[in-house]
Design a protein around this motif. Structure first.
Motif, short mmCIF file in Angstrom:
data_model
loop_
_atom_site.label_atom_id
_atom_site.label_comp_id
_atom_site.label_asym_id
_atom_site.label_seq_id
_atom_site.Cartn_x
_atom_site.Cartn_y
_atom_site.Cartn_z
N HIS A 45 0.87 -1.18 0.00
CA HIS A 45 0.00 0.00 0.00
C HIS A 45 0.90 1.22 0.00
CE1 HIS A 45 -3.51 -2.45 0.70
NE2 HIS A 45 -2.89 -3.04 1.69
N CYS A 67 -3.55 8.92 -7.04
CA CYS A 67 -2.91 7.61 -6.95
C CYS A 67 -2.44 7.17 -8.33
CB CYS A 67 -3.89 6.58 -6.39
SG CYS A 67 -4.19 6.75 -4.64
N THR A 71 -4.91 2.11 -9.26
CA THR A 71 -5.07 2.10 -7.81
C THR A 71 -6.04 3.19 -7.39
OG1 THR A 71 -3.19 3.56 -7.40
CG2 THR A 71 -2.72 1.21 -7.46
N PRO A 73 -7.33 5.65 -3.80
CA PRO A 73 -6.96 6.04 -2.44
C PRO A 73 -7.89 5.39 -1.41
CG PRO A 73 -8.09 7.85 -3.54
CD PRO A 73 -7.93 6.76 -4.54
N GLN A 97 -8.69 11.18 -6.28
CA GLN A 97 -7.58 11.87 -5.63
C GLN A 97 -7.88 12.02 -4.15
OE1 GLN A 97 -7.11 15.67 -7.50
NE2 GLN A 97 -6.04 14.83 -9.26
N CYS A 118 -2.59 4.27 -1.32
CA CYS A 118 -3.26 3.73 -2.50
C CYS A 118 -3.22 2.20 -2.51
CB CYS A 118 -2.57 4.25 -3.77
SG CYS A 118 -2.46 6.05 -3.82
#
Length: 121
Positions: A45, A67, A71, A73, A97, A118
């Motif tokens: 992560h 991210c 992926t 967030p 975002q 992420c």
């Protein structure tokens, strides 16, 4: 005196049996199923940082970070340069975002930088 002797002896026997059972369980390795605290995470992560945003004195501005592709967030926050910058909001934006908003109460301009944690959806 005789009335107390039997309950006391019974209590001592029960306690001794409990201690013996715990010692046997500990020696047998029954606690080996407990995961180790320093085990590696199951999935990576990454923490992604956005560009620093300069907040003039007395102003409130937004800093964001996206991210990497593929992926999303799952959390995030912000870091500041000074002690007198206060985070007022921290949230995931609809564009994938992470955004933070900060107010600068310092007489000098200060920096605010957003970060996101992420993960793959």
């Amino acid at each position: 005196m005789r009335r107390l002797r039997i309950p006391v002896l019974l209590s001592v026997a029960v306690l001794a049996a409990g201690v013996a059972t715990a010692a046997v369980a500990h020696d047998s390795g029954a606690d080996q199923q407990t995961p180790k605290r320093n085990a590696a995470p199951k999935a990576a992560h990454p923490q992604v940082f956005g560009a620093p945003v300069t907040i003039p004195s007395g102003d409130n501005l937004l800093a964001s970070v996206a991210c990497p592709a593929g992926t999303v967030p799952t959390g995030g926050g912000g870091v500041t340069q000074g002690f007198r910058v206060f985070l007022t909001d921290s949230f995931v934006a609809s564009t994938g975002q992470w955004s933070v908003r900060g107010t600068n109460t310092d007489p000098n301009p200060q920096f605010l930088r957003a970060f996101a944690i992420c993960t793959t959806p």
